[in-house]
Design an enzyme around this catalytic site. Structure first.
Site, PDB file in Angstrom:
ATOM      1  N   GLY A  13       0.773  -1.234   0.000  1.00  0.00           N
ATOM      2  CA  GLY A  13       0.000   0.000   0.000  1.00  0.00           C
ATOM      3  C   GLY A  13       0.804   1.284   0.000  1.00  0.00           C
ATOM      4  N   ASN A  15       1.491   3.044  -2.629  1.00  0.00           N
ATOM      5  CA  ASN A  15       0.773   3.976  -3.514  1.00  0.00           C
ATOM      6  C   ASN A  15      -0.466   4.541  -2.827  1.00  0.00           C
ATOM      7  OD1 ASN A  15       1.934   4.317  -6.330  1.00  0.00           O
ATOM      8  ND2 ASN A  15       2.153   2.106  -6.006  1.00  0.00           N
ATOM      9  N   ARG A  66     -14.712 -15.340 -10.988  1.00  0.00           N
ATOM     10  CA  ARG A  66     -14.304 -13.931 -11.043  1.00  0.00           C
ATOM     11  C   ARG A  66     -15.525 -13.014 -11.078  1.00  0.00           C
ATOM     12  NH1 ARG A  66      -8.983 -12.867 -11.849  1.00  0.00           N
ATOM     13  NH2 ARG A  66      -7.790 -14.592 -12.671  1.00  0.00           N
ATOM     14  N   MET A  95      -3.983  -7.054  -6.984  1.00  0.00           N
ATOM     15  CA  MET A  95      -3.438  -8.143  -7.792  1.00  0.00           C
ATOM     16  C   MET A  95      -4.531  -9.065  -8.353  1.00  0.00           C
ATOM     17  SD  MET A  95      -0.340  -7.315  -7.740  1.00  0.00           S
ATOM     18  CE  MET A  95       0.568  -8.712  -8.376  1.00  0.00           C
ATOM     19  N   ARG A  96      -5.616  -8.474  -8.796  1.00  0.00           N
ATOM     20  CA  ARG A  96      -6.685  -9.257  -9.423  1.00  0.00           C
ATOM     21  C   ARG A  96      -7.035  -8.626 -10.760  1.00  0.00           C
ATOM     22  NH1 ARG A  96      -7.575 -14.015  -7.827  1.00  0.00           N
ATOM     23  NH2 ARG A  96      -9.712 -13.945  -8.607  1.00  0.00           N
ATOM     24  N   ILE A  97      -7.383  -9.483 -11.721  1.00  0.00           N
ATOM     25  CA  ILE A  97      -7.905  -8.993 -12.997  1.00  0.00           C
ATOM     26  C   ILE A  97      -9.398  -8.755 -12.813  1.00  0.00           C
ATOM     27  CG2 ILE A  97      -8.300  -9.576 -15.428  1.00  0.00           C
ATOM     28  CD1 ILE A  97      -5.370  -9.343 -14.775  1.00  0.00           C
ATOM     29  N   LEU A  98      -9.861  -7.570 -13.194  1.00  0.00           N
ATOM     30  CA  LEU A  98     -11.291  -7.275 -13.078  1.00  0.00           C
ATOM     31  C   LEU A  98     -11.993  -7.581 -14.399  1.00  0.00           C
ATOM     32  CD1 LEU A  98     -10.973  -3.915 -11.135  1.00  0.00           C
ATOM     33  CD2 LEU A  98     -11.868  -6.075 -10.243  1.00  0.00           C
ATOM     34  N   ASN A 112      -5.257   2.360 -12.984  1.00  0.00           N
ATOM     35  CA  ASN A 112      -4.243   1.442 -12.441  1.00  0.00           C
ATOM     36  C   ASN A 112      -2.864   2.094 -12.539  1.00  0.00           C
ATOM     37  OD1 ASN A 112      -3.190  -1.096 -11.461  1.00  0.00           O
ATOM     38  ND2 ASN A 112      -2.538  -1.570 -13.554  1.00  0.00           N
ATOM     39  N   HIS A 114       1.117   0.889 -12.962  1.00  0.00           N
ATOM     40  CA  HIS A 114       1.886  -0.304 -13.327  1.00  0.00           C
ATOM     41  C   HIS A 114       3.365   0.067 -13.416  1.00  0.00           C
ATOM     42  CE1 HIS A 114       2.697  -4.216 -15.101  1.00  0.00           C
ATOM     43  NE2 HIS A 114       3.486  -3.596 -15.958  1.00  0.00           N
TER      44      HIS A 114
HETATM   45  C1  GRF Z   1       3.448  -1.185  -7.448  1.00  0.00           C
HETATM   46  O1  GRF Z   1       4.711  -1.353  -8.048  1.00  0.00           O
HETATM   47  C2  GRF Z   1       2.377  -1.058  -8.496  1.00  0.00           C
HETATM   48  O2  GRF Z   1       2.801  -0.438  -9.667  1.00  0.00           O
HETATM   49  C3  GRF Z   1       2.067  -2.510  -8.775  1.00  0.00           C
HETATM   50  O3  GRF Z   1       2.140  -3.153  -7.540  1.00  0.00           O
HETATM   51  C4  GRF Z   1       3.010  -2.423  -6.671  1.00  0.00           C
HETATM   52  C5  GRF Z   1       2.195  -2.077  -5.483  1.00  0.00           C
HETATM   53  O4  GRF Z   1       2.919  -1.429  -4.497  1.00  0.00           O
HETATM   54  N1  GRF Z   1       0.790  -2.622  -9.437  1.00  0.00           N
HETATM   55  P1  GRF Z   1       2.162  -0.805  -3.249  1.00  0.00           P
HETATM   56  O5  GRF Z   1       1.218  -1.869  -2.691  1.00  0.00           O
HETATM   57  O6  GRF Z   1       1.439   0.426  -3.694  1.00  0.00           O
HETATM   58  O7  GRF Z   1       3.260  -0.515  -2.268  1.00  0.00           O
END
Ligand code: GRF
Length: 214
Positions: A13, A15, A66, A95-98, A112, A114
């Site tokens: 978390g 981000n 899903r 970490m899931r595809i919606l 998102n 990435h």
């Molecule tokens: C980040 O590198 C993001 O780009 C990817 O997963 C990681 C998540 O990091 N999708 P955090 O949980 O925000 O620390």
């Protein structure tokens, strides 16, 4: 216009923390309605709680498909928002595809982050993919989510050089610094109503350059 945000997480978390910090500092005009994790006990949930943001754990393992998971997620997210038809859903290490069951309810409103310069290196471990390929510049991308894996329209990107002595973790850490700049910036530009789409459906922000060079 203040944005209503719901943030979906699965892990550490950082981000999410960048979003919380930007809201607290007044550089992001948004209110976080809910943080949803598909994994119990993750650090992202503690970060939300520390900021007095409502949390919810919805484990995908409880659902047979899903679509069933996405239908339950949709109900939770919509229920958290005062104006669900305007809210933005942020995938911050989710970490899931919606599936369209969820995505169709938030057209052009699921964002998102990435850790690569898409369309290079979609999917898992983008940083390792970049190292193995030997690229000299990688970075991160904020994009709108479609039903593919990291294939949706690109909103903004930040470039990060790959150094000779980088390993996966060092590179990931430098990319994360840029993720933490890029994601709150993109959300603020959306809050400022700068986001438009050209004839080909490509996102365009008025008045800002959505490209950061580290
Ligand atoms: C980040 O590198 C993001 O780009 C990817 O997963 C990681 C998540 O990091 N999708 P955090 O949980 O925000 O620390």
């Amino acid at each position: 216009m203040s944005l209503e945000l719901v943030v979906l997480v699965s892990g550490s978390g950082t981000n999410l923390q960048a979003i919380l910090d930007a809201v607290a500092q007044g550089t992001l005009d948004a209110s976080l309605r809910l943080v949803v994790s598909n994994v119990a006990g993750v650090k992202a949930l503690a970060r939300a709680e520390a900021a007095s943001v409502a949390t919810c754990v919805l484990s995908h393992k409880q659902f047979g498909s899903r679509q069933q998971f996405d239908a339950a997620l949709l109900e939770v997210v919509r229920g958290a928002c005062a104006e669900p038809d305007r809210a933005i859903v942020v995938l911050a290490g989710f970490m899931r595809i919606l599936t369209p069951t969820f995505l169709d309810a938030f057209p052009r409103r699921v964002v998102n982050i990435h850790p690569s310069l898409l369309p290079a290196f979609p999917g898992v471990d983008a940083q390792l993919q970049a190292l193995q390929k030997g690229v000299r510049i990688t970075g991160c991308t904020a994009h709108l989510v479609d039903a593919g894996t990291d294939t949706g329209p690109i909103l903004a990107q930040a470039a990060v050089p790959v150094l000779d002595d980088d390993d996966r973790d060092r590179l990931a850490a430098r990319i994360l610094v840029q993720e933490h700049r890029l994601l709150p910036s993109v959300l603020q530009w959306i809050a400022e109503d700068r986001l438009r789409f050209d004839e080909q459906g490509r996102p365009r922000f008025s008045g800002v350059v959505p490209a950061f060079l580290a």
